[in-house]
Design a protein around this motif. Sequence first.
Motif, PDB file in Angstrom:
ATOM      1  N   SER A 122       0.845  -1.198   0.000  1.00 20.73           N
ATOM      2  CA  SER A 122       0.000   0.000   0.000  1.00 20.73           C
ATOM      3  C   SER A 122       0.882   1.250   0.000  1.00 20.73           C
ATOM      4  CB  SER A 122      -0.939   0.007   1.205  1.00 20.73           C
ATOM      5  OG  SER A 122      -0.209  -0.157   2.397  1.00 20.73           O
ATOM      6  N   ASN A 123       2.049   1.121   0.607  1.00 19.69           N
ATOM      7  CA  ASN A 123       3.011   2.219   0.631  1.00 19.69           C
ATOM      8  C   ASN A 123       4.405   1.668   0.370  1.00 19.69           C
ATOM      9  OD1 ASN A 123       1.962   4.996   1.603  1.00 19.69           O
ATOM     10  ND2 ASN A 123       0.860   3.519   2.841  1.00 19.69           N
ATOM     11  N   LYS A 124       5.185   2.434  -0.395  1.00 22.99           N
ATOM     12  CA  LYS A 124       6.558   2.021  -0.666  1.00 22.99           C
ATOM     13  C   LYS A 124       7.438   3.264  -0.685  1.00 22.99           C
ATOM     14  CE  LYS A 124       9.949  -0.657  -2.123  1.00 22.99           C
ATOM     15  NZ  LYS A 124      10.524  -1.740  -1.277  1.00 22.99           N
ATOM     16  N   VAL A 125       8.449   3.252   0.167  1.00 19.60           N
ATOM     17  CA  VAL A 125       9.447   4.321   0.160  1.00 19.60           C
ATOM     18  C   VAL A 125      10.748   3.718  -0.328  1.00 19.60           C
ATOM     19  CG1 VAL A 125      10.692   6.043   1.502  1.00 19.60           C
ATOM     20  CG2 VAL A 125       8.327   5.476   2.098  1.00 19.60           C
ATOM     21  N   THR A 126      11.333   4.312  -1.341  1.00 21.68           N
ATOM     22  CA  THR A 126      12.560   3.782  -1.891  1.00 21.68           C
ATOM     23  C   THR A 126      13.541   4.912  -2.169  1.00 21.68           C
ATOM     24  OG1 THR A 126      13.451   2.298  -3.585  1.00 21.68           O
ATOM     25  CG2 THR A 126      11.874   3.944  -4.313  1.00 21.68           C
ATOM     26  N   GLU A 127      14.807   4.563  -2.246  1.00 26.65           N
ATOM     27  CA  GLU A 127      15.822   5.564  -2.533  1.00 26.65           C
ATOM     28  C   GLU A 127      15.959   5.754  -4.035  1.00 26.65           C
ATOM     29  OE1 GLU A 127      18.779   4.909   1.323  1.00 26.65           O
ATOM     30  OE2 GLU A 127      19.368   4.212  -0.673  1.00 26.65           O
ATOM     31  N   LYS A 128      16.287   6.944  -4.412  1.00 33.27           N
ATOM     32  CA  LYS A 128      16.539   7.273  -5.813  1.00 33.27           C
ATOM     33  C   LYS A 128      17.544   6.289  -6.394  1.00 33.27           C
ATOM     34  CE  LYS A 128      18.203  11.213  -8.564  1.00 33.27           C
ATOM     35  NZ  LYS A 128      19.443  10.586  -9.065  1.00 33.27           N
ATOM     36  N   GLY A 129      17.220   5.776  -7.590  1.00 31.28           N
ATOM     37  CA  GLY A 129      18.097   4.842  -8.256  1.00 31.28           C
ATOM     38  C   GLY A 129      17.759   3.383  -8.023  1.00 31.28           C
ATOM     39  N   LYS A 130      16.918   3.093  -7.047  1.00 28.22           N
ATOM     40  CA  LYS A 130      16.557   1.710  -6.748  1.00 28.22           C
ATOM     41  C   LYS A 130      15.475   1.195  -7.690  1.00 28.22           C
ATOM     42  CE  LYS A 130      19.119   1.247  -2.989  1.00 28.22           C
ATOM     43  NZ  LYS A 130      20.256   0.307  -2.908  1.00 28.22           N
ATOM     44  N   TYR A 131      15.309  -0.125  -7.674  1.00 21.28           N
ATOM     45  CA  TYR A 131      14.301  -0.820  -8.479  1.00 21.28           C
ATOM     46  C   TYR A 131      13.109  -1.170  -7.586  1.00 21.28           C
ATOM     47  CZ  TYR A 131      12.307  -4.955 -10.831  1.00 21.28           C
ATOM     48  OH  TYR A 131      11.466  -5.878 -11.408  1.00 21.28           O
ATOM     49  N   VAL A 132      11.888  -0.983  -8.112  1.00 20.83           N
ATOM     50  CA  VAL A 132      10.701  -1.344  -7.341  1.00 20.83           C
ATOM     51  C   VAL A 132       9.728  -2.154  -8.190  1.00 20.83           C
ATOM     52  CG1 VAL A 132      10.823   0.630  -5.771  1.00 20.83           C
ATOM     53  CG2 VAL A 132       9.470   0.794  -7.877  1.00 20.83           C
ATOM     54  N   GLU A 133       8.960  -2.982  -7.520  1.00 14.20           N
ATOM     55  CA  GLU A 133       7.893  -3.748  -8.152  1.00 14.20           C
ATOM     56  C   GLU A 133       6.595  -3.499  -7.412  1.00 14.20           C
ATOM     57  OE1 GLU A 133      10.225  -7.668  -9.988  1.00 14.20           O
ATOM     58  OE2 GLU A 133       8.711  -7.906  -8.422  1.00 14.20           O
ATOM     59  N   LEU A 134       5.553  -3.208  -8.155  1.00 14.77           N
ATOM     60  CA  LEU A 134       4.228  -2.980  -7.585  1.00 14.77           C
ATOM     61  C   LEU A 134       3.310  -4.065  -8.132  1.00 14.77           C
ATOM     62  CD1 LEU A 134       3.993   0.885  -8.209  1.00 14.77           C
ATOM     63  CD2 LEU A 134       5.132  -0.326  -6.340  1.00 14.77           C
ATOM     64  N   ARG A 135       2.518  -4.661  -7.231  1.00 16.06           N
ATOM     65  CA  ARG A 135       1.710  -5.811  -7.623  1.00 16.06           C
ATOM     66  C   ARG A 135       0.234  -5.463  -7.640  1.00 16.06           C
ATOM     67  NH1 ARG A 135       1.767 -11.871  -6.520  1.00 16.06           N
ATOM     68  NH2 ARG A 135      -0.415 -12.416  -6.160  1.00 16.06           N
ATOM     69  N   CYS A 136      -0.479  -6.052  -8.610  1.00 13.21           N
ATOM     70  CA  CYS A 136      -1.930  -5.875  -8.703  1.00 13.21           C
ATOM     71  C   CYS A 136      -2.586  -7.230  -8.893  1.00 13.21           C
ATOM     72  CB  CYS A 136      -2.288  -4.971  -9.880  1.00 13.21           C
ATOM     73  SG  CYS A 136      -4.075  -4.862 -10.194  1.00 13.21           S
ATOM     74  N   ASP A 137      -3.545  -7.531  -8.032  1.00 12.11           N
ATOM     75  CA  ASP A 137      -4.313  -8.774  -8.117  1.00 12.11           C
ATOM     76  C   ASP A 137      -5.745  -8.380  -8.497  1.00 12.11           C
ATOM     77  OD1 ASP A 137      -4.058 -11.712  -6.009  1.00 12.11           O
ATOM     78  OD2 ASP A 137      -5.177 -11.371  -7.876  1.00 12.11           O
ATOM     79  N   PRO A 138      -6.137  -8.601  -9.759  1.00 10.23           N
ATOM     80  CA  PRO A 138      -7.453  -8.114 -10.205  1.00 10.23           C
ATOM     81  C   PRO A 138      -8.592  -9.009  -9.717  1.00 10.23           C
ATOM     82  CG  PRO A 138      -6.413  -9.364 -11.949  1.00 10.23           C
ATOM     83  CD  PRO A 138      -5.414  -9.305 -10.815  1.00 10.23           C
ATOM     84  N   ILE A 139      -9.798  -8.575 -10.000  1.00 11.85           N
ATOM     85  CA  ILE A 139     -10.969  -9.386  -9.687  1.00 11.85           C
ATOM     86  C   ILE A 139     -10.946 -10.630 -10.588  1.00 11.85           C
ATOM     87  CG2 ILE A 139     -13.486  -9.455  -9.808  1.00 11.85           C
ATOM     88  CD1 ILE A 139     -13.437  -6.455  -9.067  1.00 11.85           C
ATOM     89  N   SER A 140     -11.241 -11.770  -9.987  1.00 15.14           N
ATOM     90  CA  SER A 140     -11.208 -13.023 -10.727  1.00 15.14           C
ATOM     91  C   SER A 140     -12.143 -12.977 -11.929  1.00 15.14           C
ATOM     92  CB  SER A 140     -11.626 -14.169  -9.797  1.00 15.14           C
ATOM     93  OG  SER A 140     -11.648 -15.385 -10.496  1.00 15.14           O
ATOM     94  N   GLY A 141     -11.609 -13.389 -13.091  1.00 17.75           N
ATOM     95  CA  GLY A 141     -12.428 -13.406 -14.294  1.00 17.75           C
ATOM     96  C   GLY A 141     -12.350 -12.146 -15.130  1.00 17.75           C
ATOM     97  N   HIS A 142     -11.746 -11.083 -14.585  1.00 20.26           N
ATOM     98  CA  HIS A 142     -11.597  -9.849 -15.343  1.00 20.26           C
ATOM     99  C   HIS A 142     -10.422  -9.982 -16.303  1.00 20.26           C
ATOM    100  CE1 HIS A 142     -13.969  -6.774 -12.706  1.00 20.26           C
ATOM    101  NE2 HIS A 142     -14.683  -7.825 -13.058  1.00 20.26           N
ATOM    102  N   THR A 143     -10.706  -9.821 -17.590  1.00 19.85           N
ATOM    103  CA  THR A 143      -9.643  -9.985 -18.579  1.00 19.85           C
ATOM    104  C   THR A 143      -8.873  -8.693 -18.830  1.00 19.85           C
ATOM    105  OG1 THR A 143     -11.197  -9.539 -20.373  1.00 19.85           O
ATOM    106  CG2 THR A 143     -10.887 -11.843 -19.748  1.00 19.85           C
ATOM    107  N   ALA A 144      -9.513  -7.558 -18.597  1.00 20.11           N
ATOM    108  CA  ALA A 144      -8.855  -6.267 -18.836  1.00 20.11           C
ATOM    109  C   ALA A 144      -8.236  -5.752 -17.538  1.00 20.11           C
ATOM    110  CB  ALA A 144      -9.857  -5.254 -19.364  1.00 20.11           C
ATOM    111  N   LEU A 145      -7.012  -5.242 -17.647  1.00 19.02           N
ATOM    112  CA  LEU A 145      -6.316  -4.694 -16.480  1.00 19.02           C
ATOM    113  C   LEU A 145      -5.581  -3.421 -16.896  1.00 19.02           C
ATOM    114  CD1 LEU A 145      -4.341  -6.588 -13.764  1.00 19.02           C
ATOM    115  CD2 LEU A 145      -3.310  -4.596 -14.853  1.00 19.02           C
ATOM    116  N   TYR A 146      -5.761  -2.389 -16.100  1.00 19.42           N
ATOM    117  CA  TYR A 146      -5.168  -1.081 -16.385  1.00 19.42           C
ATOM    118  C   TYR A 146      -4.235  -0.677 -15.249  1.00 19.42           C
ATOM    119  CZ  TYR A 146      -9.287  -0.438 -19.446  1.00 19.42           C
ATOM    120  OH  TYR A 146     -10.263  -0.564 -20.407  1.00 19.42           O
ATOM    121  N   TRP A 147      -3.172   0.017 -15.613  1.00 17.30           N
ATOM    122  CA  TRP A 147      -2.336   0.714 -14.639  1.00 17.30           C
ATOM    123  C   TRP A 147      -2.430   2.218 -14.919  1.00 17.30           C
ATOM    124  CZ3 TRP A 147       0.054  -1.032 -10.369  1.00 17.30           C
ATOM    125  CH2 TRP A 147       0.340  -2.395 -10.259  1.00 17.30           C
ATOM    126  N   TYR A 148      -2.629   2.983 -13.841  1.00 12.34           N
ATOM    127  CA  TYR A 148      -2.654   4.435 -13.915  1.00 12.34           C
ATOM    128  C   TYR A 148      -1.700   4.987 -12.851  1.00 12.34           C
ATOM    129  CZ  TYR A 148      -7.008   4.145 -16.617  1.00 12.34           C
ATOM    130  OH  TYR A 148      -7.948   3.870 -17.583  1.00 12.34           O
TER     131      TYR A 148
END
Lengths: 114, 111
Positions: free
Chosen positions: A9-35
């Motif tokens: 829900s929150n991520k603090v990282t230092e400049k230059g680092k790599y981050v991964e953000l995860r999204c688990d959609p509603i089951s059966g939903h074929t369309a997924l958007y990132w904003y």
Amino acid sequence: GAGVSQTPSNKVTEKGKYVELRCDPISGHTALYWYRQSLGQGPEFLIYFQGTGAADDSGLPNDRFFAVRPEGSVSTLKIQRTERGDSAVYLCASSLGTGTTEAFFGQGTRLTVV
Amino acid sequence: GQQVMQIPQYQHVQEGEDFTTYCNSSTTLSNIQWYKQRPGGHPVFLIQLVKSGEVKKQKRLTFQFGEAKKNSSLHITATQTTDVGTYFCAGLDTGFQKLVFGTGTRLLVSP
């Protein structure tokens, strides 16, 4: 759960680092958007998946940003060499169809790059 | 690229007053959706309009899609404090499949 789940829900990282953000959609939903949403702004389109494939990635700001959805369900947004300007709330949404039906949003991941 | 603008950016009304937000797209839309985002929350779907000139009502809220399918409006009659939040339109371009959000109108209602 019945809704779209985003972690962390929150991520603090230092400049230059790599981050991964995860999204688990509603089951059966074929369309997924990132904003991405900055304070006081509307959600800015990043990428849209239909199934496993990225149908439209025209909103990704540069090649430091990449997203995958290997099995057509969970998606991961990856940001390399983070910059302070990447700080924002990253929202994920899923829907049954290709924009013709209601999009359900997760609570978002607040990313802060220090 | 497709741009979706909303006016006004911000409106502060007294409870009981009416409120309208306008949405304009640079391109023709296949449909338009409206969302509400409460402070600290995420966008929540309100309604979808598909047909040219379509008007839909939800209690005190009236939504309209323009004849040319490039603009839309949301009108709230007799606002209540529970209407506080930011209202976004989101358009689906006829040539693409991505949902593009407008700039939003932030509504503040004083009791």
